[in-house]
Write an enzyme that holds these catalytic residues in place. Structure first.
Site, PDB file in Angstrom:
ATOM      1  N   ARG A 132      -7.518  -8.906   1.613  1.00 43.88           N
ATOM      2  CA  ARG A 132      -8.503  -9.534   2.497  1.00 43.88           C
ATOM      3  C   ARG A 132      -8.146 -10.974   2.857  1.00 43.88           C
ATOM      4  O   ARG A 132      -8.853 -11.589   3.644  1.00 43.88           O
ATOM      5  CB  ARG A 132      -9.891  -9.477   1.848  1.00 43.88           C
ATOM      6  N   THR A 176      -8.061  -7.429  -4.296  1.00 46.34           N
ATOM      7  CA  THR A 176      -8.070  -7.319  -2.841  1.00 46.34           C
ATOM      8  C   THR A 176      -8.498  -8.628  -2.181  1.00 46.34           C
ATOM      9  O   THR A 176      -8.205  -8.858  -1.018  1.00 46.34           O
ATOM     10  CB  THR A 176      -9.035  -6.208  -2.374  1.00 46.34           C
ATOM     11  N   GLY A 192     -12.726  -3.382  -9.283  1.00 44.57           N
ATOM     12  CA  GLY A 192     -12.508  -2.264 -10.191  1.00 44.57           C
ATOM     13  C   GLY A 192     -13.699  -1.806 -10.981  1.00 44.57           C
ATOM     14  O   GLY A 192     -13.566  -0.942 -11.852  1.00 44.57           O
ATOM     15  N   ALA A 193     -14.895  -2.340 -10.715  1.00 41.31           N
ATOM     16  CA  ALA A 193     -16.057  -2.021 -11.541  1.00 41.31           C
ATOM     17  C   ALA A 193     -16.566  -0.603 -11.349  1.00 41.31           C
ATOM     18  O   ALA A 193     -17.443  -0.166 -12.096  1.00 41.31           O
ATOM     19  CB  ALA A 193     -17.186  -3.009 -11.264  1.00 41.31           C
ATOM     20  N   GLU A 194     -16.052   0.111 -10.370  1.00 40.74           N
ATOM     21  CA  GLU A 194     -16.468   1.510 -10.181  1.00 40.74           C
ATOM     22  C   GLU A 194     -15.509   2.503 -10.834  1.00 40.74           C
ATOM     23  O   GLU A 194     -15.752   3.706 -10.795  1.00 40.74           O
ATOM     24  CB  GLU A 194     -16.551   1.851  -8.687  1.00 40.74           C
ATOM     25  N   ASP A 316     -25.678  -1.349  -6.498  1.00 39.38           N
ATOM     26  CA  ASP A 316     -24.447  -1.905  -5.929  1.00 39.38           C
ATOM     27  C   ASP A 316     -24.769  -3.006  -4.919  1.00 39.38           C
ATOM     28  O   ASP A 316     -24.050  -3.199  -3.946  1.00 39.38           O
ATOM     29  CB  ASP A 316     -23.580  -0.821  -5.282  1.00 39.38           C
ATOM     30  N   TRP A 404     -18.314  -7.719   3.273  1.00 38.80           N
ATOM     31  CA  TRP A 404     -17.429  -8.863   3.017  1.00 38.80           C
ATOM     32  C   TRP A 404     -16.998  -9.578   4.286  1.00 38.80           C
ATOM     33  O   TRP A 404     -16.542 -10.721   4.218  1.00 38.80           O
ATOM     34  CB  TRP A 404     -16.186  -8.409   2.254  1.00 38.80           C
ATOM     35  N   CYS A 621     -10.471  10.726  -3.168  1.00 38.71           N
ATOM     36  CA  CYS A 621      -9.724  10.976  -1.933  1.00 38.71           C
ATOM     37  C   CYS A 621     -10.421  10.380  -0.718  1.00 38.71           C
ATOM     38  O   CYS A 621      -9.792  10.177   0.326  1.00 38.71           O
ATOM     39  CB  CYS A 621      -9.508  12.473  -1.741  1.00 38.71           C
ATOM     40  N   MET A 664       0.997   7.397   0.580  1.00 38.54           N
ATOM     41  CA  MET A 664       0.248   8.490  -0.024  1.00 38.54           C
ATOM     42  C   MET A 664       0.556   8.541  -1.521  1.00 38.54           C
ATOM     43  O   MET A 664       1.677   8.843  -1.923  1.00 38.54           O
ATOM     44  CB  MET A 664       0.629   9.822   0.634  1.00 38.54           C
TER      45      MET A 664
END
Length: 695
Positions: A132, A176, A192-194, A316, A404, A621, A664
């Site tokens: 970002r 990010t 990364g909290a998820e 969230d 954001w 995915c 990928m």
């Protein structure tokens, strides 16, 4: 290397930006930069206002703004990022933190630095968000990478100066967001909290050497290990159960603002890990310092004050959105304030000295709370807002009333400009084993809510967006311009009475800052959400923007697929404008409707398809291929891809990493039966789409 440095300095001496040595980007420049020749910080200056004092391009002549140069970025998956401009050179980190230095006048690429994430940590490609933004300090460029590195690169040569690993090997943290710089330090957080038991923190490093200066944790750890400081001991009193086993969250993945007047760094902290408070803190509690504006001493990292926007967060509703500094008159007094418009839909004005709440009002549709009680600073929550009595639809949803993409503030008009959104969310933990909930091994999305929320196709009218001009003194809307699609791009404003913003339809628009009148529009050839910047090269004012459709929007499936930007068919470019520019774009590929592949010989097994849907959701995915297997704009739409038709081809790509270099990731842990189930799910979605188009 020394020869290249000398050449760089000589080039600066004779650059079109003017005579003299290269601009020194330090506290003095970032504190004010009244000339506006550079855009050297994420928000241009420390205050994060995204306001430029330049007025060569203004409301009277912006109609003459036209393309001056462009640079194609054919190999970048995401260019939704914030560029910088110093001495006429534009710097940006696109894709997986690949840094580019480009001549701001001609669009010529000067150098490129690739941290080669796909080689070093290919598993990190599963995150897919990209960068970002970056930071500039005394001749160095700083950027974070998805595998947790903080890099310092020489701004003149593009050579790596130092690298610091900010995370731990094998954890779920990744970077990010853009670093921030001040006092010869560079600070970075992470996301990364998820995806695992993540305890959020920020780390400050020496900007010249990369040596760690200090680290501050956002949430408390295991009390048995002792607390790092008094702030953590205080915060632990607001948690219950064995929260540390779940990490707690509170990641600082985006917004940080340095305040030179108080020598403080403000952190916009993230959501809980997991989101559902019933799991991580079953006895309730405010769970400090989740969803907060947190003030630390910039030299030591010591706690100063905090204001929590969502005590006991469970939606969230992170506070990772920009925190903008200003001095304004309130009730006859000059107040040094911080403005903040986080996900939860309230616009907050805080006193920067002590964090006192001055005012807070709804800037979008909000149903989770009636209001913010100014006497306590706490929200007055609505019944069943915490889905304690069953599933509930509330506004806003987890994507927020403001994400954001940066807002801006114009001190001339006194208005803040927000890329606002109206969106509802479905919250439920039905079917979730609250008492025995645990993270699955590997990188899998886990929020403690019903998995149905993330596996079904989303409606195309789920959200609307607008460019909102907001008066922070009166806490009222000044004007609102509806924008196309579910997301609005980041914003820039200037002394030329202008507000500029790109949109999902592919237009860069310029509005009058005082009343919102549309003055100019340019077809970028692709939907774009990056914020523009403006700067000088010589005596000429330029506006640059990164045009391209990606940067997390692809995860929202049909909500963003409706814009029609398909895979890699549309361009990704740095585009630069000036008054009476003479450049012309090549013709872009037109938007194309999806053509799902229907294989009459493939017999869909309903049970396998249902299992494949669960695997698709669990393996996240959707980040690239979209909710409901509806691709939102970068990765191929699997319903129209021939690869899932072949067992060997699908296995080679998904499990063995045949397309790793193209972005990928490989999922080596997937079994044959799981791959087969996913193929049935994809075929089912293709057939459903084809049948719906016939109807």
């Amino acid at each position: 290397m020394l020869k290249m440095r000398h050449l760089y300095l000589i080039a600066c001496l004779f650059s079109s930006a003017g005579w003299g040595s290269a601009t020194v980007v330090d506290n003095n420049l970032l504190a004010s930069d009244p000339e506006g020749a550079n855009w050297a910080g994420y928000g241009r200056t420390f205050d994060e206002q995204r306001y430029s004092p330049l007025d060569q391009i203004n409301a009277d002549n912006v109609k003459n703004l036209s393309l001056a140069s462009y640079l194609d970025l054919a190999d970048m998956h995401s260019v939704t990022t914030v560029p910088l401009a110093v001495d006429g050179i534009v710097y940006f980190a696109a894709g997986y933190s690949v840094i580019h230095a480009v001549d701001g006048k001609t669009g010529k690429l000067l150098w490129r630095y690739d941290p080669e994430l796909w080689k070093t940590h290919p598993d990190m490609l599963r995150r897919a968000w990209g960068s970002r933004g970056l930071a500039f300090w005394k001749g160095h460029i700083y950027v974070g990478t998805m595998d947790g590195r903080l890099l310092a690169v020489d701004a003149g040569t593009g050579e790596l100066v130092w690298s610091a690993t900010t995370t731990e090997e094998g954890d779920s943290r990744y970077i990010t967001g853009a670093p921030r710089v001040f006092n010869d330090k560079v600070i970075i957080g992470h996301g990364g909290a998820e995806y695992g038991a993540v305890r959020g923190y920020v780390t400050a490093y020496d900007a010249m050497t990369g040596k760690q200066a200090w680290r501050f944790y956002i949430t408390p750890g295991n009390p048995a290990d002792g607390f790092e400081n008094e702030a953590m001991a205080m915060a632990a009193k607001t948690w219950t159960g064995e929260w540390w086993k779940f990490g707690g969250g509170g990641t600082v993945w985006n917004a940080m603002t340095y305040d030179p007047e108080y020598n403080r760094i403000y952190l916009g902290t993230g959501n809980g890990a997991p989101w559902n408070r019933k799991i991580r803190s079953p006895g309730g509690g405010d769970n400090l310092f989740l969803c907060s504006v947190l003030a630390l001493d910039a030299d030591t990292g010591e706690y100063v004050w905090h204001y929590q926007t969502n005590p006991g967060e469970t939606w969230d509703y992170n506070s990772s959105m920009d925190m903008v500094l200003a001095t304004m008159e309130l009730e006859g007094k000059q107040r040094k304030v911080l403005m903040h418009a986080p996900k939860n839909g309230f616009f907050y004005v805080l006193d920067r000295e002590d964090g006192q709440l001055i005012s807070a009002e709804k800037f979008a549709k909000v149903t989770w709370a009636e209001k913010i009680d100014l006497s306590t600073g706490r929200p007055v929550e609505s019944p069943n807002a915490r889905y304690e009595d069953g599933p509930v639809l509330i506004w806003p949803g987890d994507t927020g009333a403001h994400s954001w993409h940066p807002m801006a503030f114009n001190p001339q008009t006194g208005l803040a400009y927000i890329p606002a959104r109206e969106v509802f969310g479905y919250y439920s933990d039905e079917g979730v084993d609250i008492e025995n909930w645990a993270y699955e091994p590997g990188f899998q999305f886990a929020n403690g809510l019903s998995t149905k929320v993330r596996s079904e196709e989303v409606p195309t009218d789920l959200a609307t967006s607008a460019l909102l001009a907001w008066n922070p003194v009166t806490q009222q809307e000044a004007w609102r311009i509806p924008t196309p699609g579910a997301f609005g791009g980041g914003i820039m404003t200037s002394a030329g009475n202008l507000v500029m913003q790109a949109d999902p339809e592919g237009k860069l628009n310029a509005y009058r800052a005082d009343n919102g009148e549309l003055l100019w529009s340019y077809d970028l050839g692709v939907g774009s959400l990056s914020p523009p910047i403006t700067y000088l090269v010589g005596d000429t004012q330029y506006v640059s923007i990164l045009a391209g459709w990606a940067g997390s929007v692809q995860a929202f499936g049909a909500l963003t697929a409706k814009e029609g930007w398909v895979g890699r068919q549309q361009p990704r470019r740095l585009m630069t404008f000036a008054l009476n520019g003479k450049a012309e774009l090549p013709k872009s590929q037109p938007q194309q409707p999806l053509s799902p592949i229907v294989d009459a010989g493939f017999k869909i097994d309903a049970q396998k398809a249902a299992r494949g849907q669960a695997v698709y959701a669990a393996k996240n995915c959707i980040i690239c291929h979209g909710v409901g297997a509806v691709a939102g704009g970068y990765a191929p739409d699997l319903r129209a891809s021939p690869i899932p038709l072949s067992v060997a081809g699908f296995t080679a790509v998904v499990r063995e990493g045949a397309l790793l270099q193209r972005g990928m990731p490989s999922f080596s842990e997937l079994r044959d039966d799981e791959l087969e189930a996913m193929r049935h799910y994809i075929r089912r979605r293709a057939h459903e789409t084809a049948a719906a188009s016939v109807d």
